[in-house]
Design a protein around this motif. Structure first.
Motif, short mmCIF file in Angstrom:
data_model
loop_
_atom_site.label_atom_id
_atom_site.label_comp_id
_atom_site.label_asym_id
_atom_site.label_seq_id
_atom_site.Cartn_x
_atom_site.Cartn_y
_atom_site.Cartn_z
N LEU A 54 0.84 -1.21 0.00
CA LEU A 54 0.00 0.00 0.00
C LEU A 54 0.88 1.26 0.00
O LEU A 54 0.64 2.19 -0.77
CB LEU A 54 -0.89 0.02 1.25
N LEU A 55 1.91 1.26 0.85
CA LEU A 55 2.80 2.43 0.91
C LEU A 55 3.57 2.59 -0.39
O LEU A 55 3.78 3.70 -0.87
CB LEU A 55 3.77 2.29 2.10
N HIS A 56 3.98 1.46 -0.95
CA HIS A 56 4.72 1.52 -2.22
C HIS A 56 3.85 2.15 -3.32
O HIS A 56 4.30 3.04 -4.04
CB HIS A 56 5.16 0.11 -2.62
N GLN A 57 2.61 1.66 -3.39
CA GLN A 57 1.71 2.19 -4.43
C GLN A 57 1.45 3.68 -4.21
O GLN A 57 1.37 4.45 -5.17
CB GLN A 57 0.38 1.42 -4.42
N TYR A 58 1.34 4.06 -2.96
CA TYR A 58 1.11 5.49 -2.67
C TYR A 58 2.32 6.31 -3.13
O TYR A 58 2.18 7.36 -3.76
CB TYR A 58 0.85 5.67 -1.18
N GLY A 59 3.50 5.82 -2.85
CA GLY A 59 4.73 6.52 -3.29
C GLY A 59 4.76 6.65 -4.79
O GLY A 59 5.16 7.70 -5.33
N ARG A 60 4.31 5.63 -5.52
CA ARG A 60 4.35 5.67 -6.99
C ARG A 60 3.43 6.74 -7.56
O ARG A 60 3.60 7.17 -8.70
CB ARG A 60 3.93 4.30 -7.59
N THR A 61 2.42 7.16 -6.76
CA THR A 61 1.53 8.20 -7.30
C THR A 61 2.29 9.52 -7.51
O THR A 61 1.80 10.40 -8.22
CB THR A 61 0.31 8.46 -6.36
N ALA A 62 3.47 9.64 -6.91
CA ALA A 62 4.29 10.84 -7.15
C ALA A 62 4.69 10.94 -8.62
O ALA A 62 4.93 12.03 -9.13
CB ALA A 62 5.53 10.82 -6.27
N ASP A 63 4.74 9.79 -9.30
CA ASP A 63 5.13 9.80 -10.72
C ASP A 63 4.07 10.49 -11.58
O ASP A 63 4.35 10.87 -12.72
CB ASP A 63 5.34 8.36 -11.23
N MET A 65 2.54 13.19 -10.56
CA MET A 65 2.54 14.62 -10.24
C MET A 65 3.12 15.40 -11.42
O MET A 65 4.04 14.92 -12.07
CB MET A 65 3.40 14.88 -8.97
N PRO A 66 2.57 16.61 -11.69
CA PRO A 66 3.12 17.38 -12.81
C PRO A 66 4.59 17.72 -12.56
O PRO A 66 5.01 17.88 -11.41
CB PRO A 66 2.26 18.66 -12.82
N SER A 67 5.35 17.80 -13.66
CA SER A 67 6.78 18.09 -13.47
C SER A 67 6.95 19.54 -13.00
O SER A 67 6.12 20.39 -13.29
CB SER A 67 7.55 17.84 -14.75
N SER A 68 8.01 19.76 -12.26
CA SER A 68 8.23 21.09 -11.69
C SER A 68 9.44 21.74 -12.36
O SER A 68 10.53 21.17 -12.38
CB SER A 68 8.46 20.94 -10.18
N ARG B 15 10.97 12.41 -5.00
CA ARG B 15 9.58 12.89 -4.98
C ARG B 15 8.66 11.84 -4.36
O ARG B 15 7.73 12.19 -3.63
CB ARG B 15 9.11 13.21 -6.41
N ARG B 16 8.95 10.56 -4.63
CA ARG B 16 8.13 9.49 -4.03
C ARG B 16 8.29 9.50 -2.51
O ARG B 16 7.33 9.41 -1.76
CB ARG B 16 8.54 8.13 -4.60
N LEU B 19 6.61 12.47 -1.02
CA LEU B 19 5.14 12.38 -1.00
C LEU B 19 4.66 11.52 0.17
O LEU B 19 3.70 11.88 0.85
CB LEU B 19 4.62 11.82 -2.33
N VAL B 20 5.33 10.39 0.39
CA VAL B 20 4.90 9.52 1.50
C VAL B 20 5.14 10.24 2.83
O VAL B 20 4.35 10.10 3.76
CB VAL B 20 5.62 8.14 1.45
N SER B 118 9.65 0.60 1.80
CA SER B 118 8.45 0.44 0.96
C SER B 118 8.64 1.08 -0.42
O SER B 118 8.00 0.69 -1.38
CB SER B 118 7.23 1.04 1.65
N LEU B 119 9.54 2.05 -0.52
CA LEU B 119 9.76 2.71 -1.82
C LEU B 119 10.49 1.79 -2.79
O LEU B 119 10.48 2.00 -3.99
CB LEU B 119 10.58 3.99 -1.62
#
Lengths: 264, 172
Positions: A54-63, A65-68, B15-16, B19-20, B118-119
């Protein structure tokens, strides 16, 4: 299973590595057999893994995110700084210090002596200033195979970029690959306040060729191609509009001329 | 891999991680920016030839830990995750909320190893270096943290999950 048992379970590094996929297949099978016999452990492991996923998938949602632009700009700046740091460390590193010491020893001692004995001097008036260090460097590399290098062969593009910056003149690869040579290393030396870029090439027969380039000031003489001998080596030197070149190799005149033609 | 490519790939990883840690995209990017500014200032301390990723992660970690303002941002942002589109997503979202809430109850020393691993960006030794603790300490914190997380989530129980689900439904 008691509370203590569960804590002990959590302190088992093999179980952690099992969850994180860090075990070889035979150990994975062992753990799986153990879990098959222990339902409490199986449940604990399944939950640890599930939370981790679950934490891994949440971290992947950063991908997503719009580029800065700000981050991209800082990334470029950091890249430049780190590259500079890399170059500086290479220049000040023990490898180059050993090399510099070897060149000094060679030029000041045995190397110069042997050349002098054979009728050639590194300081003789018959060669311009940029020839001597190339010749010395060539002999040092020939004689001291333990030397570490400033830029390795696979760092040629970085070496050229950095040397061009230091010399304030764009220099190109000597391109001896077309004659069957591979670049082994390269380094930048300073001679009489002038930067000299030196490249070491070797062919499958283990024959070493040393090539150097140094910026040519308009006030300096324009040397036409000259092939001469230095101890066991032959050397060629010449000038273009903006650079002086030297090629040193233990070969015959015709081969050296071919090498010189390939360099420029 | 060239330095440029390597650095670019680490920015995605940062960024990952951010975010966490922050639970908020804007705060995450702020944290990454702050990390890069510090990394630029400290570039002369980086040892060429050593691994760049733990170095960058350590700067980000220290920046986050020393910046107490982010605790507030995290608490406020926890409820602002993207809206789910399916029932399955809703359940996952609720579970994630539950796990993140449980994670916040853990001491920092146990929370960080769980997040870092987890990352799936680095191995145990690199993660331990990032947190500047010996490998044995890291492993013990990771194990104890995972078990504590499980206990907290179990403590919430089916009843609490049902309430969370109802709340989640009410927000639609």
């Amino acid at each position: 299973m008691t509370q203590q048992d569960q804590t002990d379970l959590a302190l088992d590094p093999d179980l952690m590595a099992y969850i994180d996929g860090g075990l070889p297949p035979d150990q994975m099978a062992e753990i799986e057999a153990r879990l098959a016999r222990d339902p409490d452990a199986r449940e604990a492991v399944a939950q640890w893994r599930h939370f981790d996923n679950l934490l891994h998938q949440y971290g992947r949602t950063a991908d997503e995110m719009p580029s800065s632009l700000k981050i991209a700009s800082l990334e470029r700046e950091l890249g430049r700084k780190l590259k500079k740091r890399q170059w500086r460390a290479t220049l000040l590193g023990p490898g180059l210090q050993r090399f510099a010491a070897s060149v000094v020893l060679f030029a000041a001692g045995w190397g110069a002596h042997s050349l002098y004995e054979s009728g050639m001097s590194l300081t003789t008036e018959s060669h311009p200033y940029f020839v001597a260090p190339t010749l010395a460097g060539h002999s040092v590399v020939t004689l001291a195979s333990y030397q570490s290098t400033e830029f390795k062969g696979d760092q040629m593009s970085e070496a050229l970029e950095w040397m061009s910056e230091q010399m304030q003149h764009k220099i190109e690869s000597p391109k001896l690959e077309r004659l069957g040579y591979q670049v082994e290393s390269s380094r930048l030396m300073t001679v009489q306040g002038q930067p000299v870029a030196v490249f070491y090439y070797r062919n499958p027969e283990d024959e070493l060729v040393t090539v150097s380039m140094t910026p040519r000031d308009a006030s300096q003489p324009d040397y036409r191609l000259r092939v001469t001998e230095a101890a066991e080596n032959k050397l060629a030197y010449w000038s273009s509009n903006s650079l002086h070149y030297v090629v040193v190799a233990k070969t015959d005149t015709a081969s050296l001329t071919t090498l010189a033609a390939a360099v420029e | 891999m060239s330095l440029k490519t390597e650095l670019h790939s680490h920015i995605g990883s940062l960024r990952r991680y951010a975010l966490v840690l922050t639970r908020d995209p804007v705060a995450a990017d702020d944290l990454v920016q702050e990390t890069l500014v510090k990394a630029i200032a400290k570039a002369d301390t980086f040892q060429p030839g050593s691994d760049l990723r733990p170095w960058l992660f350590r700067i980000l970690h220290n920046t986050f830990v020393s910046d107490l303002r982010r605790a507030k941002t995290r608490a406020e942002a926890a409820a602002e995750m993207p809206e789910p589109v399916s029932t399955e997503c809703q359940d996952t979202r609720l579970e994630l909320k539950q796990v993140l809430a449980a994670l916040d109850q853990l001491p920092e020393a146990q929370r960080m190893p769980i997040i870092l691993i987890s990352l799936r960006e680095m191995n145990y030794a690199e993660a331990a270096r990032t947190l500047d603790v010996p490998l044995g300490t890291f492993m013990s914190r990771l194990g104890r943290g995972r078990e504590a997380l499980r206990k907290i989530v179990q403590g919430v129980g089916v009843g609490k999950l049902a309430i969370l689900k109802r709340k989640g439904g009410g927000e639609q």
